[in-house]
Scaffold this motif. Structure first.
Motif, PDB file in Angstrom:
ATOM      1  N   LEU A  11       0.848  -1.203   0.000  1.00 52.65           N
ATOM      2  CA  LEU A  11       0.000   0.000   0.000  1.00 52.65           C
ATOM      3  C   LEU A  11       0.877   1.245   0.000  1.00 52.65           C
ATOM      4  N   THR A  71      -3.225   0.685  -3.769  1.00 52.54           N
ATOM      5  CA  THR A  71      -2.623  -0.632  -3.689  1.00 52.54           C
ATOM      6  C   THR A  71      -1.466  -0.673  -4.676  1.00 52.54           C
ATOM      7  N   ARG A 120      -6.565  -2.245   3.028  1.00 49.23           N
ATOM      8  CA  ARG A 120      -6.734  -0.808   2.698  1.00 49.23           C
ATOM      9  C   ARG A 120      -8.026  -0.279   3.300  1.00 49.23           C
ATOM     10  N   PRO A 155      -4.769  -7.074  -0.179  1.00 48.09           N
ATOM     11  CA  PRO A 155      -4.452  -5.675   0.087  1.00 48.09           C
ATOM     12  C   PRO A 155      -5.679  -4.762   0.104  1.00 48.09           C
ATOM     13  N   GLU A 156      -6.704  -5.082  -0.705  1.00 42.84           N
ATOM     14  CA  GLU A 156      -7.893  -4.221  -0.738  1.00 42.84           C
ATOM     15  C   GLU A 156      -8.593  -4.212   0.608  1.00 42.84           C
TER      16      GLU A 156
END
Lengths: 855, 222
Positions: A528, A711, A694, A690-691
């Motif tokens: 990120l 990302t 985030r 990662p989403e």
């Protein structure tokens, strides 16, 4: 005058298609040059206008070394008042938050209103001459702001309105306390301007304890030279005195390579247009040899004949330049839009609108276009002057029937190509690849001189197989071209030049893109990337709040965080970027693509040796522009004065071309102070989602702060999006050049058709069908297109090497890995041949209309 | 003094690898108001000799003096001046400039010599009336018949008052009637204006109208 009117102008009027084609070719070339000049001026002038508007009547300014001036140092600068009025200033950027519109950036100017009035005027719409104390009272509240009316009115903002602004990552509500007329500082960035009290601006921009500069308005402006020297001598280390224009010159220097590249590309389109002029005058001379002979027999001197045809070229040039200037202004809108992203991302924030067309650009267009057109027409005009009266009337010296290519053409070609090769080895001049461009032009002209020989060789090679395997009309197309090699060579050369530039740029951009993709793949290892919402790019001005940093670092999802900081510092006559990062985090989790030392292990060791030391890692662009290598000492300006740093390693960096010096955060804090980070690169514990991480981090940050979190995938996509937009304008310029060249092909074919009226009549008498005539003429066009593309491919590959290994390196300091986009080249080859075939349809139609059996 | 004296003229052309002796040892003398016809088959050198006498070409060897001026000593500018001021040409294929009207074609030599339109056009009109084309002055060559174009060419050749009029097969591209008309025009103007006329033809009937006939064969005078 009679002769010019009767012999030249009337003929031009009788051949409107050819006249308009040539004029259009010149117009397009000039339009592109004008558009690029206006675009280049736009980005620079926008900045300089803002600079001048904000600088006002300041004679000199005291600046720090990229992180501003510590306020505590101001008490020791009281002696500056001996020279005149003194005032502190702070500048920054905020973003306007609006639901219905994309985020807009506003330039903030924070002033000490009591001291500032002698420097700048602030005419309010409702009270143009408001006294200082009344203006101050409007700005006492820290949430007070004065906007430009030009910005406020379309957005429905009036005195008393409130609006949400994002400064770095903090959202603040500001109240409009006044509206400025469209004068002075209110003109910055086309009205995107906010005036605040300096204390309020410091708080808003998180610059407590710092200002950007101290401005001085000299009592005796005539003494500026001596004042500047005296002040320079008395200033303590870490502070510098300069004239406000110095900042403009630094930006100009930063932009110079980018502007030169665009200018050189624009001149390619003009060169192609001038090929058209040469071609048109050449064809006119050849087709009117008999008439020229009559004039000579009647007593027209050689010089007068030469002047007539030069005047024809001048006519095209004047008409083309006139149209081109108007068209160029129109094209400038598009050109500014295409380059705005690049300039704003890599260099400076710029106003969107291009400047109005002024006399200097108009004069430039004519000063460039007319002499070049005369130069282009010089050779055919001289040929016209040499037409002997007797031989021309006899018709026995038709130059088209030459069956051998004069050796001097090949000799000149070889000489120019060799010159081009030598020029490519020359170094940059003041950081600009002047010899590189000269090399490219030498290669282009050298290849042009080879065109007759290549065209001749191709048609001779095609003769037997075409006769054997294809129809008679195709074979006639081959023989027609072989008898008109010289007359076709210029059109072929023009198209080949355009195509070679297209190929060169395609290879260069393709190589660059592959390199950037590889680089992002190797370098962007974090999961990120967190940045303040107000900044479009890592900026020295926008930083993250401690709350945001704490939230990210304490997140359960996070494994490691690199808190990086960037700042721009003056370096000689330009500016470089000084960056700070957690070297330990980078070395453990991240990655840099190293140039020196070459092996990853050695490079990492070198980088680790820089932790806690006065040592830096430099980008390749920095080392090339400033001629330093690993082991050298680099003098870096710091708040305490210049400090010598050891250059530990060199890495590849395509994020900017100015040059970056990166040091460990501990080293940075030691010299520049513990400053808030510009952004965070985050490494997650679970890299597969990662989403989701985030989303959790954004939720934890909440609405109190505004940040962007990209990302890895989205950041790579953004990098490539900026990359693609950077080169959009080059593709547009090349398309113009190709259109001009294809116009030239069509025009030449029409002329050749018109001169072969008797031939077409005989062919029809013998029973040749109209379709066969069409196939013959289109066949000629296809051969021309094919030969042009083939030459363009070869020359383009050579030019791409000059672009990649010379021009690019000397301009931007970037190493690019050579990569040929074969698929694109194959597709474009087919398209070009098809386009020239289409260009042959109109001449083919004329050929069918010409046949008259009554003559 | 003779108007034109050509002495032992030679003219050689190099065509590819071949050398063509178009004129070989020709001597010729013309007085003012003479009408001389050059007769010979195609390729005998008539046109080449005309070009040498008319300052359109320079001999490989030999001399040409027109009104006492040695043409072989002149550079291109000098020959151009001679053609502009002292010689008029009539060609087999008319050679009117297609973008000019008949009046403009005829006025052109006067303008080239530095004359103004105010002087050139009346002179051109007068000659056009003389050759019977007064009503066609605003037409373009493409709107004229072959005979009309040739008469316009004759007018153009005389408008600037040359001393020498050179006609190269002036009737070669005309039918017999128009050819006779043009020939009558040339002989009439030769008598009226006293301009020396040197005419090349392969037609004996045309040649018989001349005061003197010079026969050529293979680049030589017979």
């Amino acid at each position: 005058m009679h002769l010019f009117r009767w012999f030249i102008l009337r003929r031009l009027a009788q051949e409107p298609l050819r006249s308009m084609t040539t004029t259009l070719g010149v117009a397009l070339g000039i339009a592109v040059v004008v558009a690029i000049q206006l675009t280049n001026a736009s980005s620079l002038r926008g900045f300089e206008a803002a600079l001048n508007a904000v600088s006002g009547r300041a004679s000199l300014e005291i600046v720090g070394t990229g992180v501003g001036v510590d306020e505590t140092r101001l008490t020791g600068l009281g002696w500056l008042r001996d020279y005149g009025d003194v005032t502190p200033v702070i500048e920054g950027e905020i973003a306007l938050r609006e639901k219905a519109r994309p985020q807009e950036t506003l330039r903030v100017l924070g002033i000490d209103i009591l001291r500032d009035r002698s420097f700048r005027d602030y005419p309010l719409t409702e009270s143009p001459d408001l006294p200082s104390d009344r203006l101050l009272s409007r700005l006492l509240d820290p949430s007070s702001a004065i906007l430009a009316e030009k910005f406020a009115a379309p957005r429905g903002l009036q005195v008393g309105s409130t609006f949400d602004a994002i400064a770095a990552d903090r959202t603040t509500t500001l109240t409009v306390r006044g509206l400025l007329k469209d004068e002075g500082p209110a003109r910055v960035l086309d009205g995107h301007f906010v005036l605040m009290d300096i204390a309020a601006a410091q708080f808003l921009l998180d610059r407590l304890g710092r200002i950007d500069r101290v401005e001085i308005r000299l009592e005796d402006p005539a003494r500026i030279e001596s004042a500047e020297q005296e002040i320079r001598a008395r200033l303590p280390a870490g502070l510098a005195v300069q004239r406000p224009a110095q900042r403009g010159r630094q930006v100009e220097q930063m932009l110079s390579a980018f502007h030169l590249n665009l200018t050189a590309l624009s001149y390619i389109a003009l060169v192609v247009g001038l090929f058209l002029v040469y071609n048109t005058v050449s064809v006119a001379v050849l087709s009117r040899r008999g008439e020229i002979g009559v004039l000579r027999a009647l007593g027209v001197s050689r010089s007068r004949v030469r002047t007539l045809f030069l005047a024809e070229a001048a006519t095209f040039a004047v008409a083309g330049c006139s149209a081109g200037v108007v068209l160029g202004r129109f094209l400038a809108n598009g050109a500014v839009a295409l380059t705005a992203t690049t300039v704003s991302t890599l260099y400076i924030r710029t106003a969107a609108a291009p400047p109005a067309l002024d006399w200097s650009v108009i004069v430039l267009a004519f000063a460039v276009g007319v002499p070049l057109a005369l130069i282009a027409a010089a050779i055919p005009a001289q040929e016209a002057a040499r037409v002997p009266p007797a031989a021309a009337i006899r018709g026995s010296d038709q130059v088209d029937t030459r069956t051998r290519i004069p050796r001097r053409y090949v000799a000149v070609a070889i000489a120019l190509l060799a010159l081009g090769g030598w020029l490519a080895t020359r170094p940059a001049v003041n950081g600009l690849p002047i010899f590189g461009y000269a090399s490219a032009f030498a290669i282009i002209f050298g290849a042009s001189f080879l065109v007759p020989a290549v065209l001749f060789a191709v048609v001779r090679t095609l003769d037997a197989p075409v006769r054997r395997f294809l129809h008679v009309e195709h074979w006639l197309a081959v023989t027609n071209i072989s008898s008109a090699v010289f007359r076709l060579s210029i059109s072929v050369a023009a198209l080949a030049v355009s195509l070679s530039m297209m190929v060169a740029i395609a290879v260069m951009v393709g190589s660059f893109r592959e390199t950037v993709v590889y680089w992002t793949g190797q370098t962007l290892q974090a999961d990120l990337f967190v940045s303040p919402a107000a900044a479009g790019r890592p900026s020295a001005e926008a930083t993250l709040s401690p709350e945001v940093v704490r939230t990210v670092m304490t997140s359960q999802d996070v494994l490691a965080v690199d808190r990086f900081r960037v700042t721009d510092v003056p370096y000689g006559d330009t500016r470089i970027r000084v960056g700070a990062g957690d070297f330990d985090v980078i070395l453990t989790h991240g990655s840099l693509l190293f140039k020196t030392p070459e092996t990853p292990t050695d490079a990492k060791t070198a980088m680790r040796s820089a932790i806690g030391e006065d040592a830096v890692v430099a980008s390749e662009a920095f080392t090339l522009k400033h001629a330093v290598n690993v082991g050298d000492q680099v003098l870096v300006p710091t708040p305490a004065g210049p400090v010598s740093f050891r250059l530990a390693a060199v890495y590849f960096d395509y994020s900017n071309d100015r040059g970056v010096l990166m040091m460990d955060r501990s080293t940075f804090e030691r010299h520049f102070g513990a400053l808030a980070p510009s952004g965070l690169t985050v490494y997650l514990k679970d890299r597969t989602m990662p989403e989701e991480a985030r989303a959790r981090i954004l939720s934890a940050i909440g609405d109190s702060h505004s940040v962007f979190i990209n990302t890895n995938q989205s950041l790579r996509a953004e990098v490539l999006r900026i990359f693609d937009s950077t080169f959009a304008i080059t593709y547009a310029l090349e398309l113009v050049a190709i259109v001009v060249a294809i116009l030239g092909i069509s025009g030449t074919l029409v002329t050749l058709v018109l001169e072969r009226e008797a031939e077409f009549t005989i062919l029809r008498l013998m029973g040749t069908g109209r379709r066969q005539i069409r196939r013959m003429v289109v066949g000629e066009a296809v051969i021309i297109g094919g030969v042009s593309q083939a030459i363009g491919l070869v020359v383009g590959l050579a030019l791409s090497m000059v672009l990649i290994y010379v021009i690019n390196v000397q301009s931007f300091g970037w190493t690019i890995q050579f990569h040929v986009p074969w698929t694109f080249l194959a597709q474009s080859s087919v398209l070009i041949v098809a386009a020239t075939a289409l260009a042959g349809l109109y001449p083919a139609r004329r050929a069918n209309q010409l046949t008259r059996f009554d003559r | 003094m003779p108007l034109l004296v050509a002495d032992n003229l030679h003219r050689t052309f190099v065509v590819g690898d071949a050398r063509v002796q178009a004129v070989s040892g020709v001597s010729l003398s013309l007085d003012a108001a003479d009408f001389v016809a050059l007769v010979g088959p195609s390729g005998c050198g008539k046109s080449t000799l005309l070009h040498l006498c008319g300052a359109m070409d320079k001999p490989t060897a030999g001399t040409v003096r027109l009104e006492g001026v040695a043409l072989e000593d002149l550079g291109d500018d000098g020959l151009t001046r001679i053609r502009r001021d002292r010689v008029g040409f009539v060609f087999q294929f008319f050679n009117l400039l297609p973008t000019l009207t008949v009046l403009e074609n005829v006025a052109l030599p006067v303008l080239l010599a530095g004359g103004r339109s105010a002087a050139a056009e009346p002179a051109a009109r007068a000659l056009l009336d003389r050759v019977g084309l007064g009503s066609r002055e605003h037409h373009y060559p493409r709107q004229l018949s072959g005979g009309e174009m040739q008469r316009a060419a004759v007018a153009r050749a005389l408008v600037h008052g040359p001393a020498l009029l050179i006609a190269d097969e002036p009737t070669g591209n005309l039918d017999s009637e128009n050819g006779r008309l043009v020939l009558d025009l040339l002989t009439g103007l030769n008598r009226e204006l006293g301009v020396t006329l040197l005419l090349a033809t392969h037609d004996r009937d045309i040649a018989s109208a001349a005061g003197r006939v010079v026969r050529m064969r293979d680049g030589r005078i017979e």
